[in-house]
Design a protein around this motif. Structure first.
Motif, PDB file in Angstrom:
ATOM      1  N   LEU A  11     -10.520  -4.244   7.468  1.00 47.99           N
ATOM      2  CA  LEU A  11      -9.100  -4.553   7.428  1.00 47.99           C
ATOM      3  C   LEU A  11      -8.291  -3.311   7.082  1.00 47.99           C
ATOM      4  CD1 LEU A  11      -7.257  -6.940   7.858  1.00 47.99           C
ATOM      5  CD2 LEU A  11      -7.468  -7.494   5.454  1.00 47.99           C
ATOM      6  N   ALA A  12      -8.782  -2.507   6.141  1.00 50.17           N
ATOM      7  CA  ALA A  12      -8.103  -1.264   5.772  1.00 50.17           C
ATOM      8  C   ALA A  12      -8.056  -0.306   6.962  1.00 50.17           C
ATOM      9  CB  ALA A  12      -8.803  -0.617   4.583  1.00 50.17           C
ATOM     10  N   ALA A  35      -5.393  -1.526   9.366  1.00 49.94           N
ATOM     11  CA  ALA A  35      -4.055  -1.213   8.860  1.00 49.94           C
ATOM     12  C   ALA A  35      -3.748   0.275   9.010  1.00 49.94           C
ATOM     13  CB  ALA A  35      -3.960  -1.636   7.397  1.00 49.94           C
ATOM     14  N   ALA A  94      -2.968   1.017  12.617  1.00 47.55           N
ATOM     15  CA  ALA A  94      -1.632   0.525  12.972  1.00 47.55           C
ATOM     16  C   ALA A  94      -0.558   1.457  12.428  1.00 47.55           C
ATOM     17  CB  ALA A  94      -1.434  -0.887  12.441  1.00 47.55           C
ATOM     18  N   LEU A  95      -0.774   1.964  11.212  1.00 51.48           N
ATOM     19  CA  LEU A  95       0.182   2.895  10.611  1.00 51.48           C
ATOM     20  C   LEU A  95       0.242   4.197  11.412  1.00 51.48           C
ATOM     21  CD1 LEU A  95       2.110   3.438   8.256  1.00 51.48           C
ATOM     22  CD2 LEU A  95       0.177   4.348   6.998  1.00 51.48           C
TER      23      LEU A  95
END
Length: 174
Positions: A162-163, A166, A169-170
């Motif tokens: 999940l990290a 994220a 996506a960032l």
């Protein structure tokens, strides 16, 4: 020859006997479900059997009711159940007299393959009276009313995955 006739009569009595007890079957998750695909998760199948009625045998199916995140892989019988030869799906067990199961009883452990992220509902069912190896058989001659259970498998990314999602996506946003 007499033994065969006695066994046939006992089986016929089981089939024609009215139901005498309610047995409730439920799924109990054993482990956290995570990602990636190719992993597995396990769930215990537990039966609540009335104290005044003992179960000597059971058999049923595990069905995928909805969703595609998991598929049924295998079932392992819990002790002291013995396998029943000829069961179509291997989810069947028997206790030899004088034993009979009552109370909260572990039937076995079901293993599911994780396929994709999402939610899958699983359940137990029987095809009785079409399949004589399915249902719950009581110690006294009779077949139990069964309240079949449902369980939910939720496949979610593990924290590290999940990290990474994220972070990706960032970076993509910039």
């Amino acid at each position: 020859m007499k033994m065969r006739a006695v066994c046939c009569m006992a089986l016929l009595g089981l089939i024609l006997s009215p139901a005498m007890a309610d047995v409730v079957v439920s799924f109990v998750p054993q482990d956290q479900v995570g990602w990636p695909p190719g992993g597995t998760t396990t769930m215990d199948l537990v039966a609540e059997i009335p104290e005044d009625e003992g179960v000597i045998a059971f058999g049923f199916n595990i069905d995928i009711l909805s969703g595609t995140s998991a598929t049924f892989a295998s079932f392992a019988l819990a002790a002291p159940w013995d396998p029943i030869a000829g069961s179509d799906d291997g989810i069947a067990g028997v206790l030899f007299p004088p034993d009979a199961a009552t109370g909260t009883v572990l039937l076995g452990t079901a293993t599911f393959n994780l396929v994709e992220l999402g939610v899958t509902e699983v359940g137990t069912s029987d095809d009785y009276p079409d399949d004589l190896l399915e249902g719950f058989w009581l110690e006294g001659v009779g077949v139990a009313n069964v309240i079949y259970g449902m369980g939910t498998i939720t496949v979610v990314p593990e924290p590290a995955a999940l990290a990474l999602l994220a972070l990706g996506a960032l970076i993509r946003r910039r």
